[in-house]
Write a protein that holds these residues in place. Structure first.
Motif, PDB file in Angstrom:
ATOM      1  N   ALA A 156     -14.821 -57.970 -17.802  1.00 44.52           N
ATOM      2  CA  ALA A 156     -14.405 -59.040 -16.894  1.00 44.52           C
ATOM      3  C   ALA A 156     -13.603 -60.102 -17.639  1.00 44.52           C
ATOM      4  CB  ALA A 156     -15.632 -59.663 -16.227  1.00 44.52           C
ATOM      5  N   TYR A 157     -14.073 -60.483 -18.818  1.00 40.82           N
ATOM      6  CA  TYR A 157     -13.351 -61.498 -19.595  1.00 40.82           C
ATOM      7  C   TYR A 157     -11.995 -60.969 -20.041  1.00 40.82           C
ATOM      8  CZ  TYR A 157     -12.349 -65.187 -22.938  1.00 40.82           C
ATOM      9  OH  TYR A 157     -11.747 -66.228 -23.610  1.00 40.82           O
ATOM     10  N   ILE A 158     -11.968 -59.732 -20.484  1.00 44.52           N
ATOM     11  CA  ILE A 158     -10.709 -59.136 -20.936  1.00 44.52           C
ATOM     12  C   ILE A 158      -9.706 -59.049 -19.789  1.00 44.52           C
ATOM     13  CG2 ILE A 158      -9.693 -56.936 -21.681  1.00 44.52           C
ATOM     14  CD1 ILE A 158     -12.064 -56.645 -23.599  1.00 44.52           C
ATOM     15  N   TYR A 159     -10.209 -58.821 -18.577  1.00 45.20           N
ATOM     16  CA  TYR A 159      -9.318 -58.724 -17.424  1.00 45.20           C
ATOM     17  C   TYR A 159      -9.001 -60.080 -16.803  1.00 45.20           C
ATOM     18  CZ  TYR A 159      -9.064 -53.655 -17.222  1.00 45.20           C
ATOM     19  OH  TYR A 159      -8.792 -52.343 -17.503  1.00 45.20           O
ATOM     20  N   GLY A 160      -9.419 -61.166 -17.454  1.00 47.92           N
ATOM     21  CA  GLY A 160      -8.943 -62.475 -17.040  1.00 47.92           C
ATOM     22  C   GLY A 160      -9.932 -63.400 -16.371  1.00 47.92           C
ATOM     23  N   VAL A 161     -11.202 -63.001 -16.239  1.00 46.23           N
ATOM     24  CA  VAL A 161     -12.193 -63.882 -15.621  1.00 46.23           C
ATOM     25  C   VAL A 161     -12.411 -65.104 -16.504  1.00 46.23           C
ATOM     26  CG1 VAL A 161     -14.630 -64.100 -14.983  1.00 46.23           C
ATOM     27  CG2 VAL A 161     -13.343 -62.057 -14.340  1.00 46.23           C
ATOM     28  N   ASP A 162     -12.361 -66.285 -15.901  1.00 48.40           N
ATOM     29  CA  ASP A 162     -12.518 -67.530 -16.639  1.00 48.40           C
ATOM     30  C   ASP A 162     -13.977 -67.736 -17.041  1.00 48.40           C
ATOM     31  OD1 ASP A 162     -10.846 -70.183 -17.168  1.00 48.40           O
ATOM     32  OD2 ASP A 162     -12.871 -70.773 -16.553  1.00 48.40           O
ATOM     33  N   SER A 163     -14.192 -68.366 -18.180  1.00 45.59           N
ATOM     34  CA  SER A 163     -15.563 -68.578 -18.651  1.00 45.59           C
ATOM     35  C   SER A 163     -16.356 -69.480 -17.712  1.00 45.59           C
ATOM     36  CB  SER A 163     -15.561 -69.163 -20.064  1.00 45.59           C
ATOM     37  OG  SER A 163     -14.980 -70.455 -20.074  1.00 45.59           O
ATOM     38  N   ALA A 164     -15.676 -70.353 -16.961  1.00 44.71           N
ATOM     39  CA  ALA A 164     -16.376 -71.205 -15.997  1.00 44.71           C
ATOM     40  C   ALA A 164     -17.016 -70.358 -14.897  1.00 44.71           C
ATOM     41  CB  ALA A 164     -15.410 -72.219 -15.392  1.00 44.71           C
ATOM     42  N   ILE A 165     -16.379 -69.243 -14.559  1.00 43.03           N
ATOM     43  CA  ILE A 165     -16.963 -68.321 -13.583  1.00 43.03           C
ATOM     44  C   ILE A 165     -18.198 -67.655 -14.179  1.00 43.03           C
ATOM     45  CG2 ILE A 165     -16.555 -66.177 -12.296  1.00 43.03           C
ATOM     46  CD1 ILE A 165     -13.640 -67.031 -12.024  1.00 43.03           C
ATOM     47  N   LEU A 166     -18.137 -67.338 -15.465  1.00 41.98           N
ATOM     48  CA  LEU A 166     -19.308 -66.762 -16.130  1.00 41.98           C
ATOM     49  C   LEU A 166     -20.458 -67.762 -16.161  1.00 41.98           C
ATOM     50  CD1 LEU A 166     -17.597 -64.898 -19.121  1.00 41.98           C
ATOM     51  CD2 LEU A 166     -18.263 -63.976 -16.890  1.00 41.98           C
ATOM     52  N   ASP A 167     -20.140 -69.055 -16.279  1.00 40.56           N
ATOM     53  CA  ASP A 167     -21.186 -70.087 -16.201  1.00 40.56           C
ATOM     54  C   ASP A 167     -21.952 -69.955 -14.884  1.00 40.56           C
ATOM     55  OD1 ASP A 167     -20.188 -71.052 -18.592  1.00 40.56           O
ATOM     56  OD2 ASP A 167     -19.124 -72.739 -17.678  1.00 40.56           O
ATOM     57  N   ASP A 168     -21.200 -69.816 -13.792  1.00 34.83           N
ATOM     58  CA  ASP A 168     -21.830 -69.685 -12.475  1.00 34.83           C
ATOM     59  C   ASP A 168     -22.697 -68.435 -12.401  1.00 34.83           C
ATOM     60  OD1 ASP A 168     -20.505 -71.961 -11.751  1.00 34.83           O
ATOM     61  OD2 ASP A 168     -19.073 -70.981 -10.406  1.00 34.83           O
ATOM     62  N   VAL A 169     -22.196 -67.349 -12.980  1.00 39.01           N
ATOM     63  CA  VAL A 169     -22.944 -66.093 -12.954  1.00 39.01           C
ATOM     64  C   VAL A 169     -24.289 -66.251 -13.657  1.00 39.01           C
ATOM     65  CG1 VAL A 169     -22.995 -63.721 -13.838  1.00 39.01           C
ATOM     66  CG2 VAL A 169     -20.922 -64.602 -12.749  1.00 39.01           C
ATOM     67  N   PHE A 170     -24.285 -66.864 -14.825  1.00 36.91           N
ATOM     68  CA  PHE A 170     -25.539 -67.007 -15.570  1.00 36.91           C
ATOM     69  C   PHE A 170     -26.476 -68.024 -14.919  1.00 36.91           C
ATOM     70  CE2 PHE A 170     -23.193 -64.756 -18.836  1.00 36.91           C
ATOM     71  CZ  PHE A 170     -24.170 -63.913 -19.330  1.00 36.91           C
ATOM     72  N   GLU A 171     -25.917 -69.024 -14.271  1.00 40.71           N
ATOM     73  CA  GLU A 171     -26.760 -69.963 -13.529  1.00 40.71           C
ATOM     74  C   GLU A 171     -27.481 -69.236 -12.391  1.00 40.71           C
ATOM     75  OE1 GLU A 171     -26.345 -74.439 -11.689  1.00 40.71           O
ATOM     76  OE2 GLU A 171     -24.642 -73.073 -11.502  1.00 40.71           O
ATOM     77  N   LEU A 172     -26.758 -68.361 -11.699  1.00 39.89           N
ATOM     78  CA  LEU A 172     -27.364 -67.594 -10.611  1.00 39.89           C
ATOM     79  C   LEU A 172     -28.376 -66.576 -11.138  1.00 39.89           C
ATOM     80  CD1 LEU A 172     -24.201 -67.072  -8.395  1.00 39.89           C
ATOM     81  CD2 LEU A 172     -26.257 -68.362  -7.762  1.00 39.89           C
ATOM     82  N   LEU A 173     -28.107 -66.022 -12.311  1.00 38.09           N
ATOM     83  CA  LEU A 173     -29.078 -65.102 -12.912  1.00 38.09           C
ATOM     84  C   LEU A 173     -30.381 -65.830 -13.232  1.00 38.09           C
ATOM     85  CD1 LEU A 173     -26.840 -62.972 -15.318  1.00 38.09           C
ATOM     86  CD2 LEU A 173     -27.976 -62.191 -13.230  1.00 38.09           C
ATOM     87  N   ALA A 174     -30.265 -67.044 -13.752  1.00 38.40           N
ATOM     88  CA  ALA A 174     -31.474 -67.828 -14.037  1.00 38.40           C
ATOM     89  C   ALA A 174     -32.230 -68.132 -12.744  1.00 38.40           C
ATOM     90  CB  ALA A 174     -31.098 -69.125 -14.751  1.00 38.40           C
ATOM     91  N   TRP A 175     -31.486 -68.437 -11.682  1.00 39.03           N
ATOM     92  CA  TRP A 175     -32.113 -68.745 -10.399  1.00 39.03           C
ATOM     93  C   TRP A 175     -32.791 -67.512  -9.796  1.00 39.03           C
ATOM     94  CZ3 TRP A 175     -33.742 -72.458  -7.313  1.00 39.03           C
ATOM     95  CH2 TRP A 175     -33.935 -72.188  -5.952  1.00 39.03           C
TER      96      TRP A 175
END
Length: 229
Positions: A156-175
């Motif tokens: 995902a990162y290599i294909y251009g996903v911004d790290s801020a989007i990854l922040d959201d993903v990990f926040e949702l994983l914690a939730w």
């Protein structure tokens, strides 16, 4: 980019590899042969099903291909090297683990390869590729498959996903997974270590290309927590 018409007269000279009856993981040997193939030469692969995973893997090191299904039902795939690119580690992960399924059953191998191709390459898919990678990442975490989740994050990162989007993903994983599970399972995983590398190196001023290089060096196929070969 060349086409089959440009090199079809050369296919009689290609080295032939019949993988229909090979036991074990034949890909390392095939990759070595491919890497040693000069520009302007090629390899012919014979398989009982269309080997979709090989297309991406050999394209990454400079090959294009042409596929034909013969009367016996087997597939003859011609790989022609148009450019020499040696380092497969520089490309995102390829689904090479799918090549293990024919060892169990040839029909299962065909079904699996076609299912992968339908899921990830079919033009009917509506969700953007990057979104599907993130969905696959979170589903993998939910199923306890951190190896797969790590691979999806890096792609995902290599294909251009911004790290801020990854922040959201990990926040949702914690939730969704809970603080305890996040702390004991996600935090120590290669998945979270790759995420930390991205965030740390961005703060250090590294470019996306530099971070991509670091990710593939540290979390590529040589990493036993990530590799599926």
């Amino acid at each position: 980019m060349m086409s089959f018409e440009d090199w079809k007269d050369k296919i009689s000279e290609f080295k032939t590899v019949d993988v229909r009856q090979l036991q074990g993981n034949f890909f390392p040997g095939l990759l070595k042969m491919a890497k040693n193939t000069p520009e302007g030469e090629g390899i012919k692969i014979i398989q009982t099903f269309e080997p979709h995973p090989l297309y991406a893997a050999l394209k990454a090191i400079g090959f294009e291909h042409y596929t034909e299904k013969v009367d016996s039902g087997d597939f003859h795939v011609y790989f022609y090297r148009i450019k020499k690119k040696d380092d497969i580690e520089q490309s995102p992960f390829r689904p090479l683990a799918l090549l293990n399924f024919p060892m169990i059953d040839e029909e299962l191998g065909e079904i699996t390869a076609n299912f992968w191709n339908l899921t990830w390459n079919d033009e009917k898919r509506t969700l953007p590729y990057e979104t599907r990678l993130l969905l696959s990442l979170t589903n993998a975490v939910g199923a306890g498959r951190m190896r797969q989740a790590s691979r999806e994050l890096i792609k995902a990162y290599i294909y251009g996903v911004d790290s801020a989007i990854l922040d959201d993903v990990f926040e949702l994983l914690a939730w969704n997974q809970g603080i305890g599970y996040f702390s004991s399972e996600i935090g120590p995983s290669a998945l979270f270590q790759a995420y930390k590398l991205i965030k740390t190196q961005e703060k250090n001023g590294k470019s996306r290309d530099e971070i991509k290089q670091m990710l593939m060096e540290k979390f590529g196929e040589k990493n036993i927590e990530v590799s599926v070969q």
